[in-house]
Design a protein around this motif. Sequence first.
Motif, PDB file in Angstrom:
ATOM      1  N   ASP A  94      -2.180  -6.049  32.699  1.00 38.67           N
ATOM      2  CA  ASP A  94      -2.302  -4.623  32.494  1.00 38.67           C
ATOM      3  C   ASP A  94      -1.329  -4.132  33.612  1.00 38.67           C
ATOM      4  O   ASP A  94      -1.314  -4.509  34.801  1.00 38.67           O
ATOM      5  N   ASP A  95      -0.740  -2.977  33.340  1.00 43.83           N
ATOM      6  CA  ASP A  95      -0.003  -2.058  34.294  1.00 43.83           C
ATOM      7  C   ASP A  95       1.196  -2.667  35.049  1.00 43.83           C
ATOM      8  O   ASP A  95       1.198  -2.685  36.197  1.00 43.83           O
ATOM      9  N   ASN A 131      -1.721  -3.162  28.380  1.00 40.33           N
ATOM     10  CA  ASN A 131      -3.020  -2.698  28.258  1.00 40.33           C
ATOM     11  C   ASN A 131      -3.730  -2.403  26.752  1.00 40.33           C
ATOM     12  O   ASN A 131      -4.733  -3.102  26.702  1.00 40.33           O
ATOM     13  N   ARG A 139      -6.406  -4.907  24.687  1.00 40.05           N
ATOM     14  CA  ARG A 139      -8.000  -4.547  24.328  1.00 40.05           C
ATOM     15  C   ARG A 139      -8.017  -4.928  22.799  1.00 40.05           C
ATOM     16  O   ARG A 139      -9.040  -5.217  22.391  1.00 40.05           O
TER      17      ARG A 139
END
Length: 616
Positions: A395-396, A577, A581
């Motif tokens: 993520d990120d 991200n 999910r």
Amino acid sequence: MNYNFADAEELVGEVLDFFRPPPKMTVSEWANAERFLSVESSASPGRYNVDRTAYMREPMDMVGQPGVRRITLMTSAQVGKSTVIENVVGYFIHHDPCPILHVSPTLESMKMFSKERLAPMIRDTPALRGLVKDPRSRDSGNTLGSKTFPGGHIAMVGANAPSGLASRPIRVVVADEVDRFEASAGSEGDPISLAVKRTTTYWNRVIIFVSTPGNKGESRIEPEFLRGDQRYYWIMCPHCNEHQTLKWAQVRFTDKNPDTSFYECEHNGCVINDQERRAAVRDAEKQGGGWRATAEFNGNVSYHLSQLYAQAPLSDGVREFLDSKDNPQHLKTWTNTFLGETWEEKGRRLDWSELLDQREDYQTREPIPEEVTLITVAIDVQDDRFEMEWLGWGDDYQTWSLGYRKIMGDPSDPTIWNELRAALSETFVHPLFGEMAWRAGAIDSGGHYTQKVYDFAASIPKLLAIKGVEGLGKPIWGTRLKNTLSGAEAYPVGVDTVKELVVARLKVRDPDKPGYCRWPADYSDGYFLGLTAEELRTTYTRGHRVLRWHKIRPRNEPFDCRVYNTAVYEMMGVDANAQRRAMLRTAARRDNDTETKPQRKPRKRTSWGTGWKDMK
């Protein structure tokens, strides 16, 4: 002999009309009277009204003023500077015809200006429509790069094309987005200097520089702004009547609800909402504000303007800031395009020893860290070896190095390519998602073995051959290279642009921040010395400051591999991200199906002869 004095008088009148100077009219007056905005270039097409962007009235009206030699606009995006350029061009075509030169950064951007800005303006503005012939007519004088009209013409060129910058004399030069210009127009030198030289024969020449700024130290527009009288736009507070310029430091907001943003008066803390801010900008000149110079006038007038003066809600800028503040590259873009300010890199050399603390105790094959969502691979080709790195992305933009390897050998020998193929076939085990292979990869083709790299890349799905292109500001990925034998997918990569992005992330020290980098505990000092083996230095090319990357240590392959991995990830355009999910939802459904699906009881074997007994 009889003389017709009436005809002679009419002829004299026509001659005098021809030599009579045009009536006194400013650019903004002409635009208000004649200009129509096109649907292709405006959210509010129709008749132009300068009051919608009142702050642009004075810069336009400085055109042709006695003593004014140059006009410079250093602004953010979306404040109407493109419309100003169009108005200036339209004014001279219709009201004061002469030779005009419009300079764009590249040939492609020149074509966009000609087709998407100039042509629609001519089509939709009646005063211009009859002056420039339809391009479909024979001998129209209307082409993509040049349009003629009675008394003059406009030539449109790219700053990277020296032939378009060094020919006929020009009275009006408009240089658009000068911070995107190349350092040199081919081998001819600085494109701005070449364009300006074409105006030397005109005593009433007009020179206009316009741009959103880029990096401090290599920006063209900032020195031009500082060379001028440095004007800023003042407004009056609607509550306490104190005058001030709009500054980002006075914007008040909360991270959780940008819609509550407002501007706070720097004098008395008055709350100024969006409606009041827009009205204050619109009426600034009527209320004793407007443009004020902060330096002595020397023939160059210069203006600075940010999006704080635009019509857009303040909350839009706040959201952009909140989305950008933890990512240095995004924050740089926001600084340039919203604040209209240059970006200054804080520190240009990395200390390799500071990265040692970011080594962690995790597995690089089985299992890899749970936070990894996808994997890329990069290969640097040397004359006696390959160096490669697998990089896990979470993520990120957070990353985990999943292995760095050297494969020694001569690239002219097939053996080393077989070893590389075997290495690329290796997979990883993810604790949640199971077996995982690398998603995309890049191999450097810029050395002595370009054709062998192409052959190899063509045989490996998802592996791209890349060729580094130097120069800050270059796009990360260019158009696919043509005529590569073996059908390899080969692309130019703006490596200097990617290096900025990589270094910005290597400087992140907080493990909770976007871009944080991690390495296995067993990585040696030599790896980190190579990862930090380049620094950004200021050099001078033909008298102009240019930022360039320089090697400070001989071995920089770990840095190159990190650059190639980052470029591949950017090309994929993946939102890690969101993808994570989705992968978690898929894994959860799979696990849930396994747990809840009823187990079928084993069926008892019977024969036809004995089965009837079980039916009793």
